[in-house]
Write an enzyme that holds these catalytic residues in place. Structure first.
Site, PDB file in Angstrom:
ATOM      1  N   CYS A 104      30.555  36.552  45.219  1.00 56.78           N
ATOM      2  CA  CYS A 104      31.123  35.522  46.108  1.00 56.78           C
ATOM      3  C   CYS A 104      32.588  35.345  45.733  1.00 56.78           C
ATOM      4  O   CYS A 104      33.063  34.234  45.475  1.00 56.78           O
ATOM      5  CB  CYS A 104      30.352  34.213  45.996  1.00 56.78           C
ATOM      6  SG  CYS A 104      28.549  34.403  46.072  1.00 56.78           S
ATOM      7  N   PRO A 154      38.704  34.073  47.816  1.00 54.21           N
ATOM      8  CA  PRO A 154      39.875  34.933  48.050  1.00 54.21           C
ATOM      9  C   PRO A 154      40.365  35.711  46.843  1.00 54.21           C
ATOM     10  O   PRO A 154      41.339  36.440  46.935  1.00 54.21           O
ATOM     11  CB  PRO A 154      40.939  33.947  48.513  1.00 54.21           C
ATOM     12  CG  PRO A 154      40.588  32.680  47.825  1.00 54.21           C
ATOM     13  CD  PRO A 154      39.091  32.647  47.772  1.00 54.21           C
ATOM     14  N   GLY A 157      40.944  34.820  43.164  1.00 59.08           N
ATOM     15  CA  GLY A 157      41.674  34.420  41.967  1.00 59.08           C
ATOM     16  C   GLY A 157      40.999  34.874  40.685  1.00 59.08           C
ATOM     17  O   GLY A 157      41.655  35.359  39.758  1.00 59.08           O
ATOM     18  N   ASP A 212      31.827  39.972  48.416  1.00 54.45           N
ATOM     19  CA  ASP A 212      31.879  38.780  49.250  1.00 54.45           C
ATOM     20  C   ASP A 212      31.293  39.116  50.617  1.00 54.45           C
ATOM     21  O   ASP A 212      31.509  40.218  51.137  1.00 54.45           O
ATOM     22  CB  ASP A 212      33.308  38.266  49.403  1.00 54.45           C
ATOM     23  CG  ASP A 212      33.348  36.825  49.865  1.00 54.45           C
ATOM     24  OD1 ASP A 212      33.440  35.925  49.005  1.00 54.45           O
ATOM     25  OD2 ASP A 212      33.264  36.585  51.090  1.00 54.45           O
ATOM     26  N   CYS A 220      32.728  24.741  42.326  1.00 52.60           N
ATOM     27  CA  CYS A 220      33.792  23.745  42.446  1.00 52.60           C
ATOM     28  C   CYS A 220      33.210  22.495  43.093  1.00 52.60           C
ATOM     29  O   CYS A 220      33.664  22.035  44.134  1.00 52.60           O
ATOM     30  CB  CYS A 220      34.974  24.291  43.250  1.00 52.60           C
ATOM     31  SG  CYS A 220      34.557  24.872  44.909  1.00 52.60           S
TER      32      CYS A 220
END
Length: 455
Positions: free
Chosen positions: A270, A273, A275, A291, A386
């Site tokens: 997953c 973008p 990082g 992803d 998150c």
């Protein structure tokens, strides 16, 4: 007489021939009435209309603000106009409970939640009271949004509030369901810190490709990290085109920091973008980044190209995809409610209700159970979200450890975490509103590093 008019015969006949028969000889063609001209819309109305579409997408359809942006701003050519529409919508969402309280204080009857008059007033008040727009411009640009509707009501309520010296509280009020949920999980102090944190967008954190690079002036809270205040447009910062860094919140950098450097195979699940993929690649790992989103995977490839780092990017659903062989390190950056990023994306608090949290927790459990089999004996598994919801962190870890006796939490060693961020006594890491608040705060994150028993 005939002779006198002989020279006019043919012109008269020609004129008669040219007159439409139904009008008669002596009539003339009537010109159609011109439609009344509509007054020109105040400059900036299109931007406010785009902000209205953004708010509708978030509050009524449950879309993410960033995902709704392209369609909502389709009529805006100028990037600054698109940026302003986004800023108006984000600030409205950030301050929504307090904006509604002001509106309700100035109306005899409570306006429906989705009434266009309420939405127009929210936008006007957010501009005038939070973004510094002159009140006359704030109201003039939203009145056309209620054409055919209660313009006088909107104008009257706004004027009443402005004349009365209306102001927003310095510390915003959290949405009631969010405050209640976080109060139960973390206590009143964290709820108060969250209210302070949502008051304004946070500083910009970047992760350096080479920790020794020194092209940005800012505060470093960890090796390879720089925090910038009032940074301006990201692409215009030094080192962006050269790929010297990428945007990444300090808390978001923790999962890859806990994996550390290595030269073996690593899976980033997953991943977009990207990082954490960039961190692992910069630390020497041979990374396979997976992803499910083709567009997000494309962004990951763009970030790899800009930074000059390499990884094998796979478009696939981790519930269907499987690696050819187990890896030394597996990072599960699981899909979640994303309530931990509310400082930068206040829309998440309006979309993440109990049903969404439960759905995400169920999905996380399935992904984590599957990914655990892809860790070689003695290897590392890092699980991260998150999210500020225990169901997507602490409870998920407890459930996993109850099912997999071959994994154990591996607490961070001294020096592995940035100053001000400490591991929980049970070995995992939990950042909350209030963490490193004195230096600008960080996102809410849950991170657990586990080691699989050797065969």
């Amino acid at each position: 007489m005939r002779g006198a008019f002989r020279h006019l015969r043919y012109p008269i006949l020609l004129a008669i021939w040219l007159v439409p028969r139904h009008m008669g000889v002596m009539t003339t063609r009537a010109k159609p009435p011109r439609p009344p001209r509509r007054p020109a819309l105040p400059l900036g109305t299109a931007t406010r209309r785009a902000a209205l579409r953004l708010l509708d997408a978030v509050l009524r359809r449950g879309e993410a603000l960033e995902a709704a942006l392209p369609a909502a701003t389709r009529d805006l050519v100028s990037p600054p106009d698109r940026g302003l529409a986004h800023a108006i919508a984000a600030e409205t969402l950030r301050r929504l409970p307090d904006l509604d309280a002001l509106i309700d204080s100035a109306t005899r009857q409570i306006l429906p939640e989705d009434a266009k008059a309420r939405m127009a007033l929210r936008i006007a008040l957010a501009q005038a009271l939070a973004l510094g727009t002159p009140p006359h411009a704030a109201i003039a640009t939203v009145l056309p949004l209620v054409d055919g509707g209660p313009r006088r009501l909107v104008h009257g309520v706004f004027g009443t509030l402005m004349r009365g010296g209306a102001a927003l509280p310095e510390t915003p009020t959290l949405l009631v369901p969010v405050a209640e949920r976080w109060r139960e999980a973390w206590g009143e102090e964290v709820v108060a810190a969250a209210s302070r944190a949502i008051a304004a967008p946070p500083p910009l954190d970047v992760t350096l490709r080479d920790p020794a690079w020194s092209g940005l002036e800012g505060e470093s809270l960890a090796p390879g990290h720089v925090r910038l205040v009032d940074a301006g447009p990201v692409p215009e910062l030094p080192g962006y085109d050269a790929g010297a860094w990428w945007v990444q919140d300090l808390a978001a950098s923790l999962p890859a920091r806990l994996i550390g450097s290595g030269a073996g195979q690593a899976l980033d699940l997953c991943a977009a973008p990207g990082g954490k993929t960039l961190q692992l690649a910069a630390a020497g790992w041979q990374v396979t980044a997976v992803d499910a989103s083709k567009s997000r995977a494309a962004r990951l490839n763009e970030n790899l190209a800009r930074t000059g780092l390499s990884a094998d990017v796979v478009v696939g659903d981790v519930l269907d995809w499987a690696p050819d062989a187990p890896a030394e390190a597996v990072l599960v950056d699981a899909p979640c409610s994303a309530t931990g990023i509310f400082r930068r994306h206040p829309d998440v608090l309006h979309r993440a209700h109990d049903g969404v949290i439960a759905e995400m927790a169920e999905l996380q459990g399935r992904i984590l159970a599957r990914a655990a089999d892809w860790v070689r004996p003695g290897g590392l598994l890092v699980y991260a979200t998150c999210s500020l919801e225990p169901a997507e962190g602490e409870a998920q870890l407890a459930q996993f450890l109850g099912q997999r006796g071959d994994f154990a939490v591996m607490p961070p060693a001294p020096g592995e975490l940035p100053a001000g961020i400490a591991a929980h006594p049970d070995g995992y890491v939990r950042t909350l509103p209030g963490t490193v608040e004195a230096t600008g705060g960080c996102d809410g994150f849950f991170v657990a590093r586990l080691r699989r028993a050797s065969a």
